[in-house]
Design an enzyme around this catalytic site. Structure first.
Site, PDB file in Angstrom:
ATOM      1  N   ASP A 243       0.710   2.230   3.920  1.00 12.06           N
ATOM      2  CA  ASP A 243      -0.179   3.317   3.488  1.00 12.06           C
ATOM      3  C   ASP A 243       0.622   4.617   3.414  1.00 12.06           C
ATOM      4  O   ASP A 243       0.199   5.667   3.905  1.00 12.06           O
ATOM      5  CB  ASP A 243      -1.405   3.467   4.396  1.00 12.06           C
ATOM      6  CG  ASP A 243      -2.505   4.316   3.731  1.00 12.06           C
ATOM      7  OD1 ASP A 243      -2.282   4.804   2.603  1.00 12.06           O
ATOM      8  OD2 ASP A 243      -3.563   4.491   4.344  1.00 12.06           O
TER       9      ASP A 243
ATOM     10  N   HIS B 262      -6.061  -1.348   5.429  1.00  8.79           N
ATOM     11  CA  HIS B 262      -5.951  -0.597   6.698  1.00  8.79           C
ATOM     12  C   HIS B 262      -7.141  -0.720   7.654  1.00  8.79           C
ATOM     13  O   HIS B 262      -7.848   0.251   7.894  1.00  8.79           O
ATOM     14  CB  HIS B 262      -5.640   0.880   6.436  1.00  8.79           C
ATOM     15  CG  HIS B 262      -6.421   1.519   5.317  1.00  8.79           C
ATOM     16  ND1 HIS B 262      -7.777   1.480   5.233  1.00  8.79           N
ATOM     17  CD2 HIS B 262      -5.995   2.200   4.227  1.00  8.79           C
ATOM     18  CE1 HIS B 262      -8.159   2.120   4.148  1.00  8.79           C
ATOM     19  NE2 HIS B 262      -7.102   2.554   3.514  1.00  8.79           N
TER      20      HIS B 262
ATOM     21  N   ASP C  61      -8.591   2.652  -3.798  1.00  9.16           N
ATOM     22  CA  ASP C  61      -8.154   3.138  -2.481  1.00  9.16           C
ATOM     23  C   ASP C  61      -8.207   4.662  -2.359  1.00  9.16           C
ATOM     24  O   ASP C  61      -7.838   5.379  -3.271  1.00  9.16           O
ATOM     25  CB  ASP C  61      -6.729   2.687  -2.156  1.00  9.16           C
ATOM     26  CG  ASP C  61      -6.336   3.192  -0.778  1.00  9.16           C
ATOM     27  OD1 ASP C  61      -7.075   2.912   0.176  1.00  9.16           O
ATOM     28  OD2 ASP C  61      -5.330   3.912  -0.669  1.00  9.16           O
TER      29      ASP C  61
ATOM     30  N   ASN D  85      -4.764   5.839  -7.112  1.00 11.23           N
ATOM     31  CA  ASN D  85      -5.373   7.169  -6.981  1.00 11.23           C
ATOM     32  C   ASN D  85      -4.382   8.295  -7.254  1.00 11.23           C
ATOM     33  O   ASN D  85      -4.270   9.253  -6.497  1.00 11.23           O
ATOM     34  CB  ASN D  85      -6.039   7.346  -5.607  1.00 11.23           C
ATOM     35  CG  ASN D  85      -5.045   7.409  -4.472  1.00 11.23           C
ATOM     36  OD1 ASN D  85      -3.939   6.902  -4.598  1.00 11.23           O
ATOM     37  ND2 ASN D  85      -5.421   8.026  -3.375  1.00 11.23           N
TER      38      ASN D  85
ATOM     39  N   HIS E 160       1.432   5.168  -1.849  1.00 13.74           N
ATOM     40  CA  HIS E 160       0.961   6.246  -2.731  1.00 13.74           C
ATOM     41  C   HIS E 160       2.189   6.982  -3.259  1.00 13.74           C
ATOM     42  O   HIS E 160       2.844   7.705  -2.518  1.00 13.74           O
ATOM     43  CB  HIS E 160       0.048   7.207  -1.960  1.00 13.74           C
ATOM     44  CG  HIS E 160      -1.213   6.552  -1.477  1.00 13.74           C
ATOM     45  ND1 HIS E 160      -2.316   6.389  -2.290  1.00 13.74           N
ATOM     46  CD2 HIS E 160      -1.536   5.989  -0.294  1.00 13.74           C
ATOM     47  CE1 HIS E 160      -3.274   5.767  -1.608  1.00 13.74           C
ATOM     48  NE2 HIS E 160      -2.830   5.509  -0.399  1.00 13.74           N
ATOM     49  N   LEU E 161       2.471   6.785  -4.536  1.00 10.18           N
ATOM     50  CA  LEU E 161       3.692   7.374  -5.096  1.00 10.18           C
ATOM     51  C   LEU E 161       3.475   8.823  -5.551  1.00 10.18           C
ATOM     52  O   LEU E 161       4.438   9.568  -5.705  1.00 10.18           O
ATOM     53  CB  LEU E 161       4.213   6.528  -6.257  1.00 10.18           C
ATOM     54  CG  LEU E 161       4.639   5.092  -5.896  1.00 10.18           C
ATOM     55  CD1 LEU E 161       5.175   4.367  -7.127  1.00 10.18           C
ATOM     56  CD2 LEU E 161       5.688   5.087  -4.791  1.00 10.18           C
ATOM     57  N   ARG E 162       2.218   9.220  -5.801  1.00  5.73           N
ATOM     58  CA  ARG E 162       1.857  10.616  -6.172  1.00  5.73           C
ATOM     59  C   ARG E 162       2.436  11.089  -7.500  1.00  5.73           C
ATOM     60  O   ARG E 162       2.208  12.245  -7.884  1.00  5.73           O
ATOM     61  CB  ARG E 162       2.338  11.616  -5.097  1.00  5.73           C
ATOM     62  CG  ARG E 162       1.973  11.270  -3.679  1.00  5.73           C
ATOM     63  CD  ARG E 162       0.517  11.581  -3.408  1.00  5.73           C
ATOM     64  NE  ARG E 162       0.211  11.457  -2.000  1.00  5.73           N
ATOM     65  CZ  ARG E 162      -0.870  10.824  -1.539  1.00  5.73           C
ATOM     66  NH1 ARG E 162      -1.727  10.262  -2.379  1.00  5.73           N
ATOM     67  NH2 ARG E 162      -1.116  10.755  -0.271  1.00  5.73           N
TER      68      ARG E 162
ATOM     69  N   HIS F 196     -10.800  -0.113   0.147  1.00  5.08           N
ATOM     70  CA  HIS F 196     -10.636   0.860   1.235  1.00  5.08           C
ATOM     71  C   HIS F 196     -11.974   0.874   1.979  1.00  5.08           C
ATOM     72  O   HIS F 196     -12.952   1.446   1.484  1.00  5.08           O
ATOM     73  CB  HIS F 196     -10.308   2.227   0.614  1.00  5.08           C
ATOM     74  CG  HIS F 196     -10.357   3.388   1.558  1.00  5.08           C
ATOM     75  ND1 HIS F 196      -9.255   4.161   1.841  1.00  5.08           N
ATOM     76  CD2 HIS F 196     -11.359   3.918   2.284  1.00  5.08           C
ATOM     77  CE1 HIS F 196      -9.590   5.110   2.701  1.00  5.08           C
ATOM     78  NE2 HIS F 196     -10.859   4.990   2.974  1.00  5.08           N
TER      79      HIS F 196
ATOM     80  N   HIS G 139       0.822  -1.204   0.000  1.00  5.76           N
ATOM     81  CA  HIS G 139       0.000   0.000   0.000  1.00  5.76           C
ATOM     82  C   HIS G 139       0.862   1.263   0.000  1.00  5.76           C
ATOM     83  O   HIS G 139       1.220   1.795   1.041  1.00  5.76           O
ATOM     84  CB  HIS G 139      -0.890  -0.035   1.247  1.00  5.76           C
ATOM     85  CG  HIS G 139      -2.040   0.907   1.167  1.00  5.76           C
ATOM     86  ND1 HIS G 139      -3.274   0.615   1.688  1.00  5.76           N
ATOM     87  CD2 HIS G 139      -2.161   2.145   0.643  1.00  5.76           C
ATOM     88  CE1 HIS G 139      -4.096   1.618   1.483  1.00  5.76           C
ATOM     89  NE2 HIS G 139      -3.445   2.565   0.849  1.00  5.76           N
TER      90      HIS G 139
HETATM   91 ZN   LIG Z   1      -7.040   3.813   1.863  1.00  3.26          ZN
END
Ligand SMILES: [Zn+2]
Length: 435
Positions: A307, A233, A155, A97, A65-67, A182, A63
């Site tokens: 996360d 999560h 997510d 996302n 988030h690389l953005r 999520h 999990h």
């Molecule tokens: Zn999430």
């Protein structure tokens, strides 16, 4: 030819059910050449020894988030994956996302290009479950899987209803892909939060939203029992209990927990007074936190996941939810010194557990565990050593972690991913830094 001999380590390989003291590990040009006791160092071998240290299969983060592409001021692929390598991860699952979300093949390829150019560790890209993450109509799952999507997730959002979720599970099952949910029921959240705001920014996120989303996901899974459902999560005791019951029922469900939900209650986060916002789902009560530990230790929860959610530090009212933290997952959970007897279980939740969640698409990340003759995917760490996340060692572009400036236990010495050394701590292993 380069040869490295790591001497006298504890080998914890949950994938192959090995836990062995005093083992030597010989690496030859990145290949795990030999495992055994009393291996001899030839003249060209660099031999290193750190008493009490552990070698395990490389960790896999479910999990992240690389953005990037999309929000390069929050994080860059190079920075996040360097942080991951320093956290012992040889591979990370990148959430869909991004801005815009990864719900088309073009966007999937753009994310892959960025990862190919800059990633330090293996990036396993997820595709969205639904268009725009809105929950209304399924994304082109077959095309995304063909392009390389390892799993599907909306997510950050949970606008999906039962009927669409059933369709997504069915198609993902045909593709052999896990659907990661999520679990915060957005319809329930919409009833208690002001209209018009971004659902991710809503402040009121009661435990009932988690329970309702888990129940709906399990209901969908009962209709498509050949699917693979993963719950992200988990934050509440009752949520963990629902997972426990579903597993007892024989449903193919897995779950993850983050280090912050395991280590901090909402009240403790508040008391820290750091400018780090909050997270979705929120940190809950002390009773929830304790129950999550129990669920992790008894195997109800399969995996520890970061996360990793980097955001710029901003004035309180503008802060986005989430914490940067892929670098400190291991150290956060060892933080209270409670590892001892639980160390093998924690290693399992960082290595074998996440690969079980992904199934086949996780195999190429070292899914066979520590096998000789194969390119090494391993993590070498010292569970007793201390460090403090600060500007001198932090690798993520964003510093929004509640653990900033705190003394943590457990240092990653080196990480190998598919035969490449992707991290080395030069202060703790100067012999290798010189070699
Ligand atoms: Zn999430």
């Amino acid at each position: 030819m380069s040869q490295i001999l790591i001497q006298d380590v504890r080998l914890i390989d949950p994938i192959n059910r090995v836990d062995r003291e005093s083992c030597d590990v010989l690496l030859r040009d990145g290949v795990l050449a030999e495992l055994g006791s009393g291996l001899e160092a030839s003249p060209e071998t660099v031999a290193v020894r750190r008493p009490g240290s552990v070698v395990s299969p490389a960790f896999l983060d479910l999990h992240c988030h690389l953005r990037d592409p999309g929000q390069p001021w929050k994080e860059r692929v190079g920075r996040a994956t360097a942080a991951a390598a320093a956290g012992g991860f040889g591979a990370v699952c990148a959430m869909a996302n991004l801005v815009p979300p990864v719900d088309t093949v073009e966007r999937f390829r753009a994310a892959q290009r960025e990862a190919k150019a800059f990633a330090r560790v293996t990036v396993l890209q997820l595709g969205a479950c639904t268009e725009g993450l809105e929950g209304a109509s399924p994304a082109p799952l077959e095309e995304l899987a063909r392009a390389g999507a390892v799993a599907f997730s909306d997510d950050g959002r949970n606008g999906i209803g039962l009927e669409v979720l059933v369709r997504v599970l069915r198609r993902a099952a045909d593709l052999g892909r896990t659907v990661a949910v999520h679990p915060e029921d957005e319809q329930l959240l919409a009833r208690v939060n002001p209209e018009g705001e971004d659902p991710g920014r809503w402040h009121l996120r009661p435990p009932d939203a988690e329970l309702s989303a888990i129940e709906r996901a399990l209901q969908a899974l009962r209709i498509v029992p050949q699917a693979r459902l993963h719950l992200q999560h988990i934050s509440t005791a009752r949520g963990a209990e629902l997972v426990r019951q579903a597993k007892a029922e024989g449903l193919p469900v897995t779950a993850e927990v983050t280090p912050h939900h395991l280590m901090l209650s909402g009240a403790e986060l508040e008391a820290k007074g750091r400018p780090v916002s909050r997270c979705n789902p929120p940190l809950r009560t002390e009773a929830d936190r304790t129950a999550l530990w129990e669920a992790l230790l008894d195997g109800t929860i399969d995996a520890l996941a970061s996360d990793h959610a980097p955001h710029e530090l901003a004035p309180a009212e503008e802060r986005a939810p989430g914490f940067s933290g892929v670098q400190l997952v291991l150290s956060a959970v060892l933080g209270q010194g409670g590892a001892g007897a639980h160390l093998p279980r924690l290693v399992e939740a960082l290595s074998a557990g996440p690969r079980r969640v992904l199934g086949e698409p996780g195999r190429e990340t070292g899914g066979e565990g520590l096998r000789t003759g194969e390119p090494a995917s391993l993590t070498w760490f010292d569970p007793a050593c201390h460090w403090t996340p600060d500007a001198s060692n932090w690798l993520s572009l964003s510093t929004n972690t509640p653990f900033w400036g705190e003394t943590l236990r457990g240092c990653v010495l080196s990480t190998f991913s598919r035969g490449r050394m992707v991290h080395l701590n030069p202060e703790l292993v100067p012999e290798l830094a010189r070699a």
